[in-house]
Scaffold this active site. Structure first.
Site, PDB file in Angstrom:
ATOM      1  CB  CYS A 119      -0.948  -0.004   1.189  1.00  0.00           C
ATOM      2  SG  CYS A 119      -2.035  -1.432   1.184  1.00  0.00           S
ATOM      3  CG  HIS A 268      -3.429   3.422   1.321  1.00  0.00           C
ATOM      4  ND1 HIS A 268      -3.671   2.858   0.083  1.00  0.00           N
ATOM      5  CD2 HIS A 268      -3.596   2.420   2.232  1.00  0.00           C
ATOM      6  CE1 HIS A 268      -3.948   1.580   0.250  1.00  0.00           C
ATOM      7  NE2 HIS A 268      -3.920   1.292   1.529  1.00  0.00           N
ATOM      8  CG  ASN A 298      -6.781  -1.149   0.201  1.00  0.00           C
ATOM      9  OD1 ASN A 298      -6.048  -0.657  -0.644  1.00  0.00           O
ATOM     10  ND2 ASN A 298      -6.363  -1.523   1.392  1.00  0.00           N
TER      11      ASN A 298
HETATM   12  N1  ACO Z   1     -18.992  -9.323   7.036  1.00  0.00           N
HETATM   13  C1  ACO Z   1     -19.541  -9.733   8.177  1.00  0.00           C
HETATM   14  N2  ACO Z   1     -18.838 -10.070   9.261  1.00  0.00           N
HETATM   15  C2  ACO Z   1     -17.512  -9.999   9.174  1.00  0.00           C
HETATM   16  C3  ACO Z   1     -16.857  -9.567   8.008  1.00  0.00           C
HETATM   17  C4  ACO Z   1     -17.644  -9.230   6.908  1.00  0.00           C
HETATM   18  N3  ACO Z   1     -17.118  -8.797   5.742  1.00  0.00           N
HETATM   19  N4  ACO Z   1     -15.526  -9.584   8.248  1.00  0.00           N
HETATM   20  C5  ACO Z   1     -15.345 -10.009   9.506  1.00  0.00           C
HETATM   21  N5  ACO Z   1     -16.545 -10.265  10.069  1.00  0.00           N
HETATM   22  C6  ACO Z   1     -16.822 -10.760  11.408  1.00  0.00           C
HETATM   23  C7  ACO Z   1     -15.687 -11.531  11.975  1.00  0.00           C
HETATM   24  O1  ACO Z   1     -15.717 -12.861  11.495  1.00  0.00           O
HETATM   25  C8  ACO Z   1     -15.957 -11.444  13.443  1.00  0.00           C
HETATM   26  O2  ACO Z   1     -16.936 -12.376  13.760  1.00  0.00           O
HETATM   27  P1  ACO Z   1     -16.856 -13.177  15.164  1.00  0.00           P
HETATM   28  O3  ACO Z   1     -16.931 -12.113  16.208  1.00  0.00           O
HETATM   29  O4  ACO Z   1     -18.041 -14.068  15.073  1.00  0.00           O
HETATM   30  O5  ACO Z   1     -15.542 -13.890  15.130  1.00  0.00           O
HETATM   31  C9  ACO Z   1     -16.564 -10.059  13.597  1.00  0.00           C
HETATM   32  O6  ACO Z   1     -17.012  -9.655  12.277  1.00  0.00           O
HETATM   33  C10 ACO Z   1     -15.585  -9.029  14.110  1.00  0.00           C
HETATM   34  O7  ACO Z   1     -14.376  -9.177  13.363  1.00  0.00           O
HETATM   35  P2  ACO Z   1     -13.190  -8.197  13.528  1.00  0.00           P
HETATM   36  O8  ACO Z   1     -12.117  -8.542  12.554  1.00  0.00           O
HETATM   37  O9  ACO Z   1     -12.819  -8.119  14.973  1.00  0.00           O
HETATM   38  O10 ACO Z   1     -13.909  -6.858  13.080  1.00  0.00           O
HETATM   39  P3  ACO Z   1     -13.421  -5.399  13.219  1.00  0.00           P
HETATM   40  O11 ACO Z   1     -14.464  -4.621  13.892  1.00  0.00           O
HETATM   41  O12 ACO Z   1     -12.008  -5.295  13.700  1.00  0.00           O
HETATM   42  O13 ACO Z   1     -13.420  -4.925  11.697  1.00  0.00           O
HETATM   43  C11 ACO Z   1     -11.893  -4.530   9.910  1.00  0.00           C
HETATM   44  C12 ACO Z   1     -12.625  -5.569  10.739  1.00  0.00           C
HETATM   45  C13 ACO Z   1     -12.941  -3.718   9.147  1.00  0.00           C
HETATM   46  C14 ACO Z   1     -10.990  -5.209   8.919  1.00  0.00           C
HETATM   47  C15 ACO Z   1     -11.127  -3.614  10.884  1.00  0.00           C
HETATM   48  O14 ACO Z   1     -10.309  -4.379  11.741  1.00  0.00           O
HETATM   49  C16 ACO Z   1     -10.295  -2.638  10.180  1.00  0.00           C
HETATM   50  O15 ACO Z   1     -10.809  -1.701   9.608  1.00  0.00           O
HETATM   51  N6  ACO Z   1      -8.964  -2.811  10.207  1.00  0.00           N
HETATM   52  C17 ACO Z   1      -8.073  -2.030   9.427  1.00  0.00           C
HETATM   53  C18 ACO Z   1      -7.519  -2.925   8.425  1.00  0.00           C
HETATM   54  C19 ACO Z   1      -7.577  -2.388   7.050  1.00  0.00           C
HETATM   55  O16 ACO Z   1      -8.142  -1.357   6.750  1.00  0.00           O
HETATM   56  N7  ACO Z   1      -6.931  -3.099   6.164  1.00  0.00           N
HETATM   57  C20 ACO Z   1      -6.889  -2.698   4.806  1.00  0.00           C
HETATM   58  C21 ACO Z   1      -5.785  -3.383   4.160  1.00  0.00           C
HETATM   59  S1  ACO Z   1      -4.284  -2.929   4.780  1.00  0.00           S
HETATM   60  C22 ACO Z   1      -3.902  -1.462   4.178  1.00  0.00           C
HETATM   61  O17 ACO Z   1      -4.240  -1.114   3.108  1.00  0.00           O
HETATM   62  C23 ACO Z   1      -3.143  -0.573   5.053  1.00  0.00           C
END
Ligand code: ACO
Length: 341
Positions: A119, A268, A298
């Site tokens: 990224c 980004h 992304n």
């Molecule tokens: N739809 C429905 N449920 C989902 C999805 C989805 N697409 N994805 C995950 N879940 C579920 C998980 O399975 C989990 O279920 P469980 O509690 O039964 O185990 C629950 O939602 C919570 O999962 P978390 O991963 O803890 O969810 P979180 O609130 O942290 O959100 C997310 C996930 C959106 C990825 C968040 O952590 C985030 O925004 N992180 C930043 C990462 C990012 O932006 N990465 C981009 C790529 S890297 C880069 O470009 C820098």
């Protein structure tokens, strides 16, 4: 020494739109439009069709950048290609793009460099291209960021955390020499290898013999944990906020800038919440930010050059404006750059 400015921008996204609801309805992923929108800001993304690689997406983006710069292939001295989704393990995507654009047909065998900084690839690439131009080595460097993520997403409920975030697309700029008082003013880059496997897609392990396990018939076997991207989403969120703010403050301090000096923040597009959180933390007004994560998800190395090209097209980015581009990604790697347009 010449300055290095961005003389042309271009972008291309594949035509196939995949909405959040289609991830559920078409691919059978247990997710909802509401879940994805609320946590990421993404509404839809583009997926390329089978047979399309990152160099295919990069070609129209690069051609647009050349047209907008008023340049032809013969003017270009070098290709820098940023991607985490190259066609193959090797060679890099840069040589595929060189061949597809017709450089080889006219006997113009420019060097082609691949940048593997995920990224942050575009910001690392911009620092590389600008350095080559400012040193006098090259006059025009074609810099692209292009990704085909859709082939390497685990489009099942198991992979939903990662699969709902990414989309395909390409952006390109030409970095050119000028004697005018404008261009890339400076950058701050960083990396923290302690988190190399906090966000990664390993696929193989070159430390093992062979690097991909094979069965008795010699057929490679990649287990799902190795095949698909792995991400600790919360750790990425936390580090992205800290490092993006840190990199921005570093370039501000080095160039004696304040928030008010910047006309456009080009961040980004990992997650709308990350960028909004940073915007609130630094106290910058929303109208100074451009965003396209709603439409494209992304697109990794392509997010910033697509944003730049769209902003130029829409008249939001004009000559004389000061741009702050900031990125964070796998590695962890990060970077910020200041550009006088
Ligand atoms: N739809 C429905 N449920 C989902 C999805 C989805 N697409 N994805 C995950 N879940 C579920 C998980 O399975 C989990 O279920 P469980 O509690 O039964 O185990 C629950 O939602 C919570 O999962 P978390 O991963 O803890 O969810 P979180 O609130 O942290 O959100 C997310 C996930 C959106 C990825 C968040 O952590 C985030 O925004 N992180 C930043 C990462 C990012 O932006 N990465 C981009 C790529 S890297 C880069 O470009 C820098």
């Amino acid at each position: 020494m010449p300055n290095a400015y961005i003389s042309g921008t271009g972008y291309y996204v594949p035509p196939r739109v995949v909405t959040n609801s289609q991830l559920r309805d078409v691919y059978g992923i247990d997710t909802t439009d509401e879940w994805i929108r609320q946590r990421t800001g993404i509404v839809e993304r583009r997926f390329a069709d089978e047979g399309t690689g990152p160099a295919d997406l990069a070609k129209p983006a690069a051609e647009m950048a050349l047209r907008n710069a008023g340049l032809t292939l013969r003017d270009i001295d070098m290709i820098v290609f940023a991607t985490l989704s190259p066609e193959s393990a090797f060679p890099g995507s840069g040589v595929y793009l060189q061949q597809k654009m017709g450089f080889c047909d006219i006997g113009h065998f420019v060097p082609a460099l691949d940048v593997r900084n995920q990224c942050s690839g575009f910001v690392y690439g911009l620092a590389t291209a600008a350095s080559l131009v400012m040193s006098g080595q090259h006059r025009h460097v074609l810099l692209v960021g292009s990704e085909v993520h859709s082939a390497a997403l685990d489009l099942s409920t198991r992979g939903r955390q990662v699969a709902s975030l990414f989309g395909d697309g390409a952006g390109a700029v030409v970095v050119s020499a000028t004697d005018e008082d404008r261009g890339v003013r400076g950058w701050a880059l960083g990396a923290d290898g302690r988190y190399a496997e906090t966000l990664c897609q390993r696929v193989w392990d070159m430390r093992r013999r062979p690097f991909i396990p094979v069965d008795e018939r010699g057929v490679g076997q990649v287990v799902p944990e190795m095949m698909w991207a792995h991400m600790d989403g919360r750790a990425v969120f936390k580090h992205a906020v800290e490092r993006m703010i840190g990199a921005l403050m570093q370039v501000f301090a080095a160039h004696r800038l304040t928030l008010n000096d910047v006309d456009l923040f080009v961040f980004h597009q990992a997650n709308l919440r990350i960028n909004e959180f940073i915007r609130e933390q630094i106290g910058a007004p929303p109208d100074k930010f451009v965003s396209n994560i709603e439409r494209y998800g992304n697109t990794t190395a392509a997010t910033i050059p697509i944003l730049l090209a769209e902003a130029v097209e829409q008249g939001r980015l004009r000559r004389g404006m000061k741009v702050a581009a900031v990125a964070f990604g796998s590695g962890f790697t990060w970077g910020a750059a200041i550009v006088d347009w």
